[in-house]
Design an enzyme around this catalytic site. Structure first.
Site, PDB file in Angstrom:
ATOM      1  N   ASN A   1      43.261   6.622  77.523  1.00  0.00           N
ATOM      2  CA  ASN A   1      44.358   7.017  78.423  1.00  0.00           C
ATOM      3  C   ASN A   1      44.852   5.886  79.326  1.00  0.00           C
ATOM      4  O   ASN A   1      45.979   5.920  79.783  1.00  0.00           O
ATOM      5  CB  ASN A   1      43.995   8.279  79.220  1.00  0.00           C
ATOM      6  CG  ASN A   1      42.861   8.055  80.172  1.00  0.00           C
ATOM      7  OD1 ASN A   1      41.995   7.218  79.936  1.00  0.00           O
ATOM      8  ND2 ASN A   1      42.853   8.796  81.265  1.00  0.00           N
TER       9      ASN A   1
ATOM     10  N   GLU B   1      31.821   7.301  83.939  1.00  0.00           N
ATOM     11  CA  GLU B   1      32.961   7.918  84.640  1.00  0.00           C
ATOM     12  C   GLU B   1      33.552   8.942  83.683  1.00  0.00           C
ATOM     13  O   GLU B   1      33.979   8.597  82.578  1.00  0.00           O
ATOM     14  CB  GLU B   1      33.995   6.871  85.056  1.00  0.00           C
ATOM     15  CG  GLU B   1      33.558   6.029  86.245  1.00  0.00           C
ATOM     16  CD  GLU B   1      33.194   6.851  87.483  1.00  0.00           C
ATOM     17  OE1 GLU B   1      33.727   7.958  87.672  1.00  0.00           O
ATOM     18  OE2 GLU B   1      32.316   6.387  88.249  1.00  0.00           O
TER      19      GLU B   1
ATOM     20  N   CYS C   1      42.296  11.213  84.217  1.00  0.00           N
ATOM     21  CA  CYS C   1      41.097  11.918  84.688  1.00  0.00           C
ATOM     22  C   CYS C   1      41.297  12.438  86.105  1.00  0.00           C
ATOM     23  O   CYS C   1      40.671  13.403  86.515  1.00  0.00           O
ATOM     24  CB  CYS C   1      39.904  10.971  84.637  1.00  0.00           C
ATOM     25  SG  CYS C   1      40.239   9.402  85.457  1.00  0.00           S
TER      26      CYS C   1
HETATM   27  P1  NAD Z   1      36.002  10.484  74.611  1.00  0.00           P
HETATM   28  O1  NAD Z   1      34.764  10.834  75.336  1.00  0.00           O
HETATM   29  O2  NAD Z   1      36.364  11.288  73.421  1.00  0.00           O
HETATM   30  O3  NAD Z   1      35.947   8.982  74.108  1.00  0.00           O
HETATM   31  C1  NAD Z   1      35.707   7.906  74.989  1.00  0.00           C
HETATM   32  C2  NAD Z   1      35.148   6.748  74.187  1.00  0.00           C
HETATM   33  O4  NAD Z   1      33.875   7.131  73.684  1.00  0.00           O
HETATM   34  C3  NAD Z   1      35.978   6.361  72.972  1.00  0.00           C
HETATM   35  O5  NAD Z   1      35.905   4.970  72.780  1.00  0.00           O
HETATM   36  C4  NAD Z   1      35.277   7.073  71.846  1.00  0.00           C
HETATM   37  O6  NAD Z   1      35.461   6.470  70.587  1.00  0.00           O
HETATM   38  C5  NAD Z   1      33.825   6.937  72.288  1.00  0.00           C
HETATM   39  N1  NAD Z   1      32.931   7.948  71.733  1.00  0.00           N
HETATM   40  C6  NAD Z   1      33.212   9.232  71.396  1.00  0.00           C
HETATM   41  N2  NAD Z   1      32.087   9.831  70.932  1.00  0.00           N
HETATM   42  C7  NAD Z   1      31.096   8.907  70.990  1.00  0.00           C
HETATM   43  C8  NAD Z   1      29.709   8.919  70.690  1.00  0.00           C
HETATM   44  N3  NAD Z   1      29.109  10.006  70.205  1.00  0.00           N
HETATM   45  N4  NAD Z   1      28.991   7.787  70.880  1.00  0.00           N
HETATM   46  C9  NAD Z   1      29.584   6.662  71.375  1.00  0.00           C
HETATM   47  N5  NAD Z   1      30.894   6.602  71.702  1.00  0.00           N
HETATM   48  C10 NAD Z   1      31.632   7.711  71.516  1.00  0.00           C
HETATM   49  O7  NAD Z   1      37.181  10.476  75.693  1.00  0.00           O
HETATM   50  P2  NAD Z   1      38.723  10.174  75.447  1.00  0.00           P
HETATM   51  O8  NAD Z   1      39.319  11.365  74.764  1.00  0.00           O
HETATM   52  O9  NAD Z   1      38.903   8.825  74.852  1.00  0.00           O
HETATM   53  O10 NAD Z   1      39.255  10.093  76.965  1.00  0.00           O
HETATM   54  C11 NAD Z   1      39.573  11.202  77.713  1.00  0.00           C
HETATM   55  C12 NAD Z   1      38.421  11.553  78.637  1.00  0.00           C
HETATM   56  O11 NAD Z   1      38.096  10.438  79.457  1.00  0.00           O
HETATM   57  C13 NAD Z   1      38.776  12.669  79.610  1.00  0.00           C
HETATM   58  O12 NAD Z   1      37.661  13.524  79.724  1.00  0.00           O
HETATM   59  C14 NAD Z   1      39.006  11.935  80.916  1.00  0.00           C
HETATM   60  O13 NAD Z   1      38.811  12.706  82.071  1.00  0.00           O
HETATM   61  C15 NAD Z   1      38.017  10.843  80.818  1.00  0.00           C
HETATM   62  N6  NAD Z   1      38.387   9.753  81.710  1.00  0.00           N
HETATM   63  C16 NAD Z   1      37.633   9.560  82.837  1.00  0.00           C
HETATM   64  C17 NAD Z   1      37.994   8.564  83.729  1.00  0.00           C
HETATM   65  C18 NAD Z   1      37.181   8.321  84.974  1.00  0.00           C
HETATM   66  O14 NAD Z   1      37.232   7.209  85.484  1.00  0.00           O
HETATM   67  N7  NAD Z   1      36.457   9.288  85.469  1.00  0.00           N
HETATM   68  C19 NAD Z   1      39.094   7.746  83.467  1.00  0.00           C
HETATM   69  C20 NAD Z   1      39.824   7.976  82.300  1.00  0.00           C
HETATM   70  C21 NAD Z   1      39.447   8.976  81.420  1.00  0.00           C
END
Ligand code: NAD
Length: 488
Positions: free
Chosen positions: A160, A258, A292
């Protein structure tokens, strides 16, 4: 084994792995498509194998000692040059970002420039004091602390903020002398290649930053299982974050998570309602609600609820939805077909639960991944619409009988990332700052706007409680050695 090394990346033949200072492809590749028009391909990306993840760790380990021994002044210079290169190519970077995941070009430009500012901030931060001296009880001893890098850091990032989130992890991780294995989200890999090219062109030595593209689930064991992993910094969904923490729990790996949010705004009767409607609309709908920190619940005092709902509807209906490459667009598509389907699922829940639709409520899937900015009311407190992170342009309004009811409802969530209060009463504002259960608090501001030089992170289920950005980044990406220096 790493195949077909090359000095340049390519989004047409999947040469998107950067390991040991050279670009490589993989046996498997995957294709991505423009979320505004799914018939338009945006690139072919390497789906790394577990062996290639291992090769990335080997490269990062091999480069670690020399990079840690490089004077901080020189490491800062690499960050500064990366910032200059990104700034010079900001428009190209912004266009890459928009075609990756559909963020409006205006916001994409802002994000690239924010990444430039973050790199410059950390270039300066590297020259700040890196330890302390203490009085010793032994007059012959100089008692001091020095900072050291953690070793090899694994950074796993979401789609995002394809530039800003990686940069606020990579700049301090690399700057403080660590080497990195970076796994970006599948739908942000084009931006990751762009950013990696900038670091390489700025003179980062081979092996210091290694980019591994591919599916998180497939690579998980390789990313978290390496015996020499020093730290894991992850931003993404709560479920994945918790699983990653469990995967490294029996080893001494420093972890920073995060995670998701379900961020509330409270609007009291004494607030400037027009301004609150503008702020809440921005917080909920900009970036198509895919932040987020996005506002997803509004608690409004019952006496002003009809007026506020009307103002909110007017603001939301003013938003220009459409082509993300058009400068006039406020709200582009959702980032992918998967995101569109997730949001469609929540809109179905709204229909099943007979929620009132104040505005929006529709998905436009004619070739792109568009969802209308949606405001709902009449949703029960235990509905998934009130409990789960939707990550789309969907906001739920609830009426409450005053401040006490509002803060109780706002805190009634497993998440705790950001919150907002709209009021003119300073005493209520001060009470809210104390009692709101979130890592970021805004008074008379939307929940999603943040500055890059101050600590960032959530409470409760939104974070591992370590903070990112600003001076907080130093605490995570370094460790302290205490030195008793005695002359004989
Ligand atoms: P996601 O958890 O699906 O993926 C995040 C990353 O993790 C990606 O690179 C993905 O390929 C990887 N990933 C997924 N499954 C994995 C696994 N089993 N092992 C290792 N890596 C894995 O999240 P997303 O859809 O990319 O992003 C959206 C989410 O991120 C929302 O929940 C949002 O709130 C959160 N977010 C949080 C913040 C914060 O700072 N708190 C900031 C931005 C986004």
């Amino acid at each position: 084994m790493v195949s077909s090394g090359s000095s340049s990346a390519s989004l047409t033949d999947g040469r998107t792995l950067f390991v040991g200072g050279a670009w490589h492809t993989a046996d498997d590749t995957y294709d991505r498509f423009d979320p505004a028009d799914l018939s338009r391909p945006t690139g072919t990306f390497a789906a790394a194998s577990l062996e290639q993840v291992d090769a990335a760790y080997d490269a990062a380990l091999g480069a670690q000692a020399a990079w840690a021994a490089t004077p901080a002044v020189q490491r800062a210079e690499v960050l500064r040059k990366t910032a200059d290169l990104l700034e010079a190519k900001a428009e190209e970077g912004a266009r890459r970002l928009t075609s990756d995941m559909g963020k409006c070009i205006r916001d994409a430009r802002g994000e690239v420039l924010r990444s430039v500012a973050i790199l410059r901030y950390f270039a300066g931060e590297l020259l700040q004091p890196a330890g302390e001296t203490y009085p010793s009880s032994d007059p012959s001893v100089l008692l001091l602390t020095v900072e050291e890098p953690l070793g090899v850091v694994c950074a796993i990032t979401p789609w995002n903020f394809p530039f800003a989130i990686p940069v606020w992890k990579l700049a301090p991780a690399l700057g403080f002398g660590n080497t990195v294995v970076w796994k970006p989200a599948e739908s942000a890999a084009g931006s990751a290649v762009f950013l990696t090219e900038a670091f390489a062109a700025a003179g980062l030595p081979a092996g210091v930053l290694n980019l591994v593209t591919g599916k998180g689930r497939t690579l998980s064991a390789g990313l978290t299982g390496h015996p020499r992993l020093g730290a894991l910094t992850f931003t993404g969904s709560s479920g994945v974050g918790v699983r990653l923490r469990q995967a490294v729990a029996d080893r001494n790996v420093k972890v920073q998570l995060e995670l998701g949010g379900k961020n509330p705004a409270v609007v009291l009767a004494d607030a400037d309602l027009e301004d609150a409607a503008v702020q809440v609309t921005r917080g909920a709908m900009f970036s198509t609600g895919q932040r987020c920190t996005a506002t997803s619940r509004v608690y409004v005092e019952r006496t002003v609820a009809p007026m506020f709902r009307d103002l909110l509807r007017q603001q939301v209906e003013k938003l220009v939805i459409g082509d993300p490459f058009d400068d006039a667009t406020d709200v582009g598509p959702l980032a992918s077909a998967e995101q569109r389907d997730t949001v469609a699922g929540f809109l179905q829940i709204a229909r099943d639960e007979q929620a009132e639709v104040i505005t929006g409520g529709t998905i436009d899937d004619a070739g792109g991944c568009f969802a209308a900015p949606t405001v709902l009311a009449g949703v029960g407190p235990d509905s998934a619409l009130m409990r789960d992170e939707i990550f789309g342009p969907v906001l739920v309004v609830q009426e409450v009988d005053g401040y006490e009811a509002a803060i109780t409802a706002a805190n009634d969530t497993e998440f705790g990332l950001s919150s907002a209060l709209f009021t003119k009463d300073i005493a209520t504002a001060m009470d809210f700052i104390k009692r709101t259960q979130s890592g970021l608090v805004h008074i008379n501001r939307e929940t999603a706007s943040v500055e890059p030089h101050v600590p960032f992170g959530g409470l409760k289920g939104s974070s591992s409680m370590s903070r990112e950005q600003g001076k907080a980044a130093r605490l995570f990406f370094t460790t302290t050695k205490t030195v008793y220096l005695r002359s004989t």
